[in-house]
Design a protein around this motif. Structure first.
Motif, PDB file in Angstrom:
ATOM      1  N   HIS A 100     -14.569 -18.998  29.632  1.00  0.00           N
ATOM      2  CA  HIS A 100     -13.835 -19.278  28.394  1.00  0.00           C
ATOM      3  C   HIS A 100     -13.126 -20.635  28.459  1.00  0.00           C
ATOM      4  O   HIS A 100     -12.764 -21.179  27.406  1.00  0.00           O
ATOM      5  CB  HIS A 100     -12.807 -18.174  28.111  1.00  0.00           C
ATOM      6  N   VAL A 101     -12.927 -21.163  29.664  1.00  0.00           N
ATOM      7  CA  VAL A 101     -12.302 -22.493  29.779  1.00  0.00           C
ATOM      8  C   VAL A 101     -13.198 -23.537  29.120  1.00  0.00           C
ATOM      9  O   VAL A 101     -12.716 -24.480  28.479  1.00  0.00           O
ATOM     10  CB  VAL A 101     -12.027 -22.865  31.258  1.00  0.00           C
ATOM     11  N   ASN A 102     -14.537 -23.379  29.279  1.00  0.00           N
ATOM     12  CA  ASN A 102     -15.459 -24.297  28.610  1.00  0.00           C
ATOM     13  C   ASN A 102     -15.250 -24.282  27.103  1.00  0.00           C
ATOM     14  O   ASN A 102     -15.183 -25.335  26.455  1.00  0.00           O
ATOM     15  CB  ASN A 102     -16.915 -23.900  28.910  1.00  0.00           C
ATOM     16  N   ILE A 103     -15.146 -23.076  26.534  1.00  0.00           N
ATOM     17  CA  ILE A 103     -15.044 -22.944  25.071  1.00  0.00           C
ATOM     18  C   ILE A 103     -13.698 -23.464  24.569  1.00  0.00           C
ATOM     19  O   ILE A 103     -13.638 -24.316  23.676  1.00  0.00           O
ATOM     20  CB  ILE A 103     -15.242 -21.469  24.659  1.00  0.00           C
ATOM     21  N   LEU A 104     -12.603 -22.968  25.167  1.00  0.00           N
ATOM     22  CA  LEU A 104     -11.273 -23.396  24.714  1.00  0.00           C
ATOM     23  C   LEU A 104     -11.000 -24.857  25.065  1.00  0.00           C
ATOM     24  O   LEU A 104     -10.381 -25.577  24.285  1.00  0.00           O
ATOM     25  CB  LEU A 104     -10.204 -22.487  25.327  1.00  0.00           C
ATOM     26  N   GLY A 105     -11.482 -25.287  26.236  1.00  0.00           N
ATOM     27  CA  GLY A 105     -11.314 -26.691  26.625  1.00  0.00           C
ATOM     28  C   GLY A 105     -12.018 -27.623  25.656  1.00  0.00           C
ATOM     29  O   GLY A 105     -11.464 -28.644  25.241  1.00  0.00           O
ATOM     30  N   CYS A 106     -13.252 -27.261  25.263  1.00  0.00           N
ATOM     31  CA  CYS A 106     -13.986 -28.078  24.292  1.00  0.00           C
ATOM     32  C   CYS A 106     -13.305 -28.062  22.930  1.00  0.00           C
ATOM     33  O   CYS A 106     -13.231 -29.088  22.250  1.00  0.00           O
ATOM     34  CB  CYS A 106     -15.430 -27.578  24.148  1.00  0.00           C
ATOM     35  N   ALA A 107     -12.785 -26.891  22.525  1.00  0.00           N
ATOM     36  CA  ALA A 107     -12.094 -26.798  21.233  1.00  0.00           C
ATOM     37  C   ALA A 107     -10.857 -27.691  21.218  1.00  0.00           C
ATOM     38  O   ALA A 107     -10.593 -28.397  20.231  1.00  0.00           O
ATOM     39  CB  ALA A 107     -11.702 -25.349  20.948  1.00  0.00           C
ATOM     40  N   ILE A 108     -10.102 -27.678  22.319  1.00  0.00           N
ATOM     41  CA  ILE A 108      -8.882 -28.502  22.393  1.00  0.00           C
ATOM     42  C   ILE A 108      -9.244 -29.977  22.424  1.00  0.00           C
ATOM     43  O   ILE A 108      -8.667 -30.796  21.699  1.00  0.00           O
ATOM     44  CB  ILE A 108      -8.042 -28.114  23.632  1.00  0.00           C
ATOM     45  N   PHE A 109     -10.237 -30.336  23.256  1.00  0.00           N
ATOM     46  CA  PHE A 109     -10.594 -31.756  23.341  1.00  0.00           C
ATOM     47  C   PHE A 109     -11.229 -32.242  22.041  1.00  0.00           C
ATOM     48  O   PHE A 109     -11.054 -33.402  21.656  1.00  0.00           O
ATOM     49  CB  PHE A 109     -11.540 -32.012  24.522  1.00  0.00           C
ATOM     50  N   ALA A 110     -11.964 -31.345  21.354  1.00  0.00           N
ATOM     51  CA  ALA A 110     -12.559 -31.715  20.067  1.00  0.00           C
ATOM     52  C   ALA A 110     -11.486 -32.121  19.065  1.00  0.00           C
ATOM     53  O   ALA A 110     -11.709 -32.978  18.204  1.00  0.00           O
ATOM     54  CB  ALA A 110     -13.374 -30.544  19.512  1.00  0.00           C
ATOM     55  N   ALA A 111     -10.298 -31.484  19.187  1.00  0.00           N
ATOM     56  CA  ALA A 111      -9.210 -31.770  18.247  1.00  0.00           C
ATOM     57  C   ALA A 111      -8.533 -33.106  18.514  1.00  0.00           C
ATOM     58  O   ALA A 111      -7.660 -33.514  17.749  1.00  0.00           O
ATOM     59  CB  ALA A 111      -8.175 -30.645  18.293  1.00  0.00           C
ATOM     60  N   VAL A 112      -8.934 -33.794  19.578  1.00  0.00           N
ATOM     61  CA  VAL A 112      -8.379 -35.131  19.827  1.00  0.00           C
ATOM     62  C   VAL A 112      -9.478 -36.163  20.075  1.00  0.00           C
ATOM     63  O   VAL A 112      -9.190 -37.323  20.361  1.00  0.00           O
ATOM     64  CB  VAL A 112      -7.397 -35.139  21.041  1.00  0.00           C
ATOM     65  N   SER A 113     -10.743 -35.743  19.938  1.00  0.00           N
ATOM     66  CA  SER A 113     -11.836 -36.653  20.260  1.00  0.00           C
ATOM     67  C   SER A 113     -12.654 -37.018  19.030  1.00  0.00           C
ATOM     68  O   SER A 113     -12.778 -38.186  18.685  1.00  0.00           O
ATOM     69  CB  SER A 113     -12.746 -36.029  21.332  1.00  0.00           C
ATOM     70  N   GLY A 114     -13.242 -36.028  18.367  1.00  0.00           N
ATOM     71  CA  GLY A 114     -14.075 -36.301  17.196  1.00  0.00           C
ATOM     72  C   GLY A 114     -15.530 -36.522  17.519  1.00  0.00           C
ATOM     73  O   GLY A 114     -16.359 -36.694  16.641  1.00  0.00           O
TER      74      GLY A 114
END
Length: 434
Positions: A100-114
């Protein structure tokens, strides 16, 4: 039907130019020139000059290089490492544990990366070696990363939503806010699948030797605080109407530079590398947008979009049938082109049909990004697959097989927003931005 034959000729020319290896921007310009020269009396040079200047001279586009630069800065920080340390103590009791770290980590980074590729690369660089070392199922580790990396296209700030907003003259603030709930919906779908898979395949998820105490979990939250504050500053300021997307992007760059400096990652080399990375990506996208704007004008002169829209309208397709046909079309296009190229290539022809069918253009922007996300994990040109191939050294077909369940989950996501459009439209309807 003459404009439709003209459209077929121009499609063949575009296909030849793209297959020759010519840059997408030059291919778009070439097709626009061919369309005006062969099928109209319009002055090619004058139309090209005014259109390219008009498409480049857009305030909404100013947000694009800022968000790209912010992502580049954070790409070079210890952000992903801190996210792993902050999230992992909270997930040890959940079926699937650190997957789940992959999923939540990607979701969090997506919110600052684009960016989808930057999201997959940044999180993957940290989690893949860690999950391999702990004995997690290798294909599931890769699959969760491939699927979740696509969240970079949807969760705001999204580069592709800026491109769509500029190409279709829609509010970028509303598009950003519209992406929030669909993004969260995908996170829930991905995590639900991982929980189900881990219950059916317990051997693929090793037991954790240590069970963190509540005190350790609360202490770990400090590693998530910086990026959480950054997300709140960007999305919160847009939603509250305190800042436009461009102003929020400038805030994001300032905060990401501060974060980078505080983490000890900011030096002359990393600053220049982030700056040059942002310049290269921004110039490429701006050039593609200029070519697409010229092609849109050329298509308008030839009458192809109007004729095609009338032809489709004459078939009396229901909105659901139109969406089903467009979904297949976008997936096939996405197998050979990157997401931004798909959006700018198709909007001039597709949008008249969509408007005629009475579909909301903000909703359609979220739909098109979801379908383009699916194309990010389909061979032969799935960009997330290439990123993961570089990270893992495995062949592209193995990675595509690992990503297949997440492709199917994205299909379910598309069905859900088609059946329940309020998932994408409710939040923008509540905000005061215009």
């Amino acid at each position: 039907m003459e404009p439709l034959w003209a459209g077929l000729v121009l499609l063949v020319i575009l296909f030849i130019l793209l297959c020759s290896g010519l840059w997408v921007a030059f291919s778009l310009l070439g097709v626009g020139v061919a369309g005006l020269a062969l099928f109209t009396q319009a002055p090619v040079g004058q139309a090209m000059a005014t259109t390219i200047w008009g498409s480049s001279n857009s305030w909404a586009l100013a947000a694009l290089p800022m968000f790209i630069w912010m992502g580049e800065i954070l790409f070079r920080t210890r952000l992903s490492e801190d996210m792993f340390r902050g999230l992992s103590p909270w997930l040890t009791r959940l079926p699937g544990r650190l997957l789940h770290v992959n999923i939540l980590g990607c979701a969090i980074f997506a919110a600052v990366s684009g960016s989808s590729a930057a999201t997959a690369a940044t999180i993957g660089r940290m989690t893949i070696p860690e999950l391999h070392k702990r004995g997690y199922h290798p294909l599931m580790s890769i699959g969760t990363l491939a699927g979740s990396g696509t969240l970079g296209l949807l969760i705001p700030p999204s580069i592709i939503l800026i491109v769509y907003g500029v190409a279709t003259d829609q509010s970028i603030a509303r598009l950003f806010i519209a992406g929030v709930f669909p993004g969260l919906m995908l996170v829930v779908l991905f995590m639900g699948y991982v929980i189900l898979w881990s219950l059916l395949h317990p051997e693929g998820v090793p037991g954790e030797k240590e069970k963190p105490s509540w005190r350790e979990r609360l202490v770990a939250l400090k590693f998530l605080a910086p990026v959480t504050l950054l997300i709140m500053a960007i999305i919160g300021s847009i939603y509250a109407g305190l800042a436009s997307p461009t102003e929020a992007a400038a805030l994001g760059v300032v905060f990401s530079l501060i974060l980078s400096w505080l983490s000890g990652s900011l030096n002359r080399e990393s600053f220049l590398a982030a700056l040059m990375g942002a310049v290269r990506t921004s110039a490429m996208i701006a050039f593609i947008l200029a070519g697409a704007a010229f092609l849109t004008v050329a298509m308008g002169f030839t009458g192809i979009p109007r004729e095609l829209a009338a032809w489709i309208g004459g078939m009396h397709l229901s909105p659901y049938a139109l969406i089903a046909a467009l979904t297949v079309f976008f997936i096939v296009m996405g197998m050979f082109l990157d997401g931004i190229s798909v959006v700018v290539l198709t909007t001039s022809v597709i949008i008249p049909m969509v408007e005629q069918a009475g579909l909301d253009l903000i909703w359609f922007g979220i739909y098109i990004v979801l379908v383009v996300e699916m194309a990010q994990i389909t061979p032969p040109v799935g960009f997330n697959l290439f990123v993961l191939q570089g990270l893992t050294g495995r062949d592209i077909l193995t990675i595509a097989r690992a990503a297949l369940p997440f492709f199917l989950l994205l299909c379910i996501g598309v069905v859900l927003i088609v059946l329940f459009p309020e998932i994408a439209t409710w939040l923008p309807s509540r905000m005061g931005a215009h």
